[in-house]
Scaffold this motif. Sequence first.
Motif, PDB file in Angstrom:
ATOM      1  N   ASN A  27       0.601  -1.096   0.013  1.00 22.76           N
ATOM      2  CA  ASN A  27      -0.083  -0.002  -0.076  1.00 22.76           C
ATOM      3  C   ASN A  27       0.829   1.165  -0.006  1.00 22.76           C
ATOM      4  N   HIS A  28       1.774   1.118  -0.539  1.00 17.46           N
ATOM      5  CA  HIS A  28       2.772   2.566  -0.932  1.00 17.46           C
ATOM      6  C   HIS A  28       3.489   2.040  -2.178  1.00 17.46           C
ATOM      7  N   GLN A  29       4.149   1.218  -2.122  1.00 16.71           N
ATOM      8  CA  GLN A  29       4.974   0.544  -3.338  1.00 16.71           C
ATOM      9  C   GLN A  29       4.016  -0.739  -3.251  1.00 16.71           C
ATOM     10  N   ILE A  30       3.594  -1.163  -4.649  1.00 15.49           N
ATOM     11  CA  ILE A  30       2.915  -2.548  -4.919  1.00 15.49           C
ATOM     12  C   ILE A  30       3.610  -3.297  -5.693  1.00 15.49           C
ATOM     13  N   SER A  59      -7.857   5.273  -0.361  1.00 18.01           N
ATOM     14  CA  SER A  59      -7.286   5.170  -1.745  1.00 18.01           C
ATOM     15  C   SER A  59      -6.593   3.649  -1.809  1.00 18.01           C
TER      16      SER A  59
ATOM     17  N   VAL B  77       4.219   2.579  -7.486  1.00 15.83           N
ATOM     18  CA  VAL B  77       4.616   3.517  -6.172  1.00 15.83           C
ATOM     19  C   VAL B  77       3.411   4.459  -6.359  1.00 15.83           C
ATOM     20  N   PHE B  78       2.763   4.703  -5.244  1.00 11.49           N
ATOM     21  CA  PHE B  78       1.629   5.882  -5.223  1.00 11.49           C
ATOM     22  C   PHE B  78       2.265   6.898  -4.340  1.00 11.49           C
ATOM     23  N   LYS B  80       1.713   9.827  -1.568  1.00 12.99           N
ATOM     24  CA  LYS B  80       0.509  10.035  -0.662  1.00 12.99           C
ATOM     25  C   LYS B  80       0.576  11.577  -0.565  1.00 12.99           C
ATOM     26  N   CYS B 108       4.026  13.000  -1.034  1.00 11.57           N
ATOM     27  CA  CYS B 108       5.311  12.279  -0.598  1.00 11.57           C
ATOM     28  C   CYS B 108       5.322  10.946  -0.947  1.00 11.57           C
ATOM     29  N   VAL B 109       6.818  10.558  -0.982  1.00  9.06           N
ATOM     30  CA  VAL B 109       7.157   9.072  -1.314  1.00  9.06           C
ATOM     31  C   VAL B 109       8.156   8.704  -0.351  1.00  9.06           C
ATOM     32  N   GLU B 110       8.026   7.628   0.150  1.00 15.10           N
ATOM     33  CA  GLU B 110       9.268   7.400   1.180  1.00 15.10           C
ATOM     34  C   GLU B 110      10.543   7.027   0.325  1.00 15.10           C
ATOM     35  N   PHE B 113      11.557   3.908  -1.701  1.00 13.53           N
ATOM     36  CA  PHE B 113      10.878   3.253  -2.955  1.00 13.53           C
ATOM     37  C   PHE B 113      11.301   3.993  -4.201  1.00 13.53           C
TER      38      PHE B 113
END
Lengths: 191, 191
Positions: A27-30, A59, B77-78, B80, B108-110, B113
């Motif tokens: 659920n952030h990277q899939i 989402s 990657v989505f 947030k 934002c993206v960690e 990833f």
Amino acid sequence: MKALEEKILKEGKVYPGNVLKVSNFLNHQIDTVFLKKMCKEIADRYRDSGVNKVLTVESSGIAIAAVVAVMLEVPLVFAKKNKSSNISSDLYLSVVHSYTHNSDFNVCVEKDFLGKEDKILIVDDFLAVGNAVGGLVDIVNQAGAELCGVAVAIEKGFQGGGDELRRQGVRIDSMAIIESMEDGKIVFRKQ
Amino acid sequence: MKALEEKILKEGKVYPGNVLKVSNFLNHQIDTVFLKKMCKEIADRYRDSGVNKVLTVESSGIAIAAVVAVMLEVPLVFAKKNKSSNISSDLYLSVVHSYTHNSDFNVCVEKDFLGKEDKILIVDDFLAVGNAVGGLVDIVNQAGAELCGVAVAIEKGFQGGGDELRRQGVRIDSMAIIESMEDGKIVFRKQ
């Protein structure tokens, strides 16, 4: 689903407060190769159920729900959080409490997109206390539609939301059920 | 993509303020049979570009991005919006202005990833002023990753965001470009 349990054990991280972080594959990277397998498992279980629409809420459930809906060749509806300026006033609306953010929010679906002729499969990434899924079930009921079932990737069994819905007669398909995760040790419920 | 142009003309609705509502097939309810065709068109265009990751931003672009990523067999990657309580502090962050809601938000993206080894395809549902996509391009640049291109369903050409990115040398694949929609009459740019 054994493959998901193994993936949770290998790649999931447990944080204080019973937070399970699976943001590296779910659920952030899939991990889409894995996603496809998991969605096929869900789609296969519901292929003969007469489902004509998949419902999720934005989402983090959208990716799973979209791939399941593509496989079942039925439309996907995703409920929106809050009230966007270009959503009509003709909405089904349910108030949901977020355990993660400790606040309430609205989930809403335009009435045009759900009706009493619909047979709905609810799909989400997580089922814990069951508030988000409960909001979607509420919306299905408001629409007078038929609920075929609820499919989620990960159910946190110890938080009780899934079992409460089962007691109400709702079919729940959880690809993995975590029975406990005390001291960072994850134990799955046998299915 | 002729099929998308026809669908916009048949099912889209134009509202005052240059708002195009396609929520019956693209971003509230999604026609997944059509979605699959459109995502195949996008995936085919990028299949030989060495893309190793698809990037989008929650939430209405996730369905398209997920199906494209499944087809390309690369992770999705989505980014947030805002800062969730269970996201680490180690983030790429870009501030984006929302034209629809007339407010700023963070995407934002960690950092785990995205990195300089990545070759990114950005996917979203809409490209208008280009703020959301611009925020994603900013994040790709922060990560030192390579941007292979940007693929969107609908570009509102008259709002200029796509052409500004083209001037910067970014490859843009828009499945339909609306050149104007004055008085509710939609005119597409020839591609």
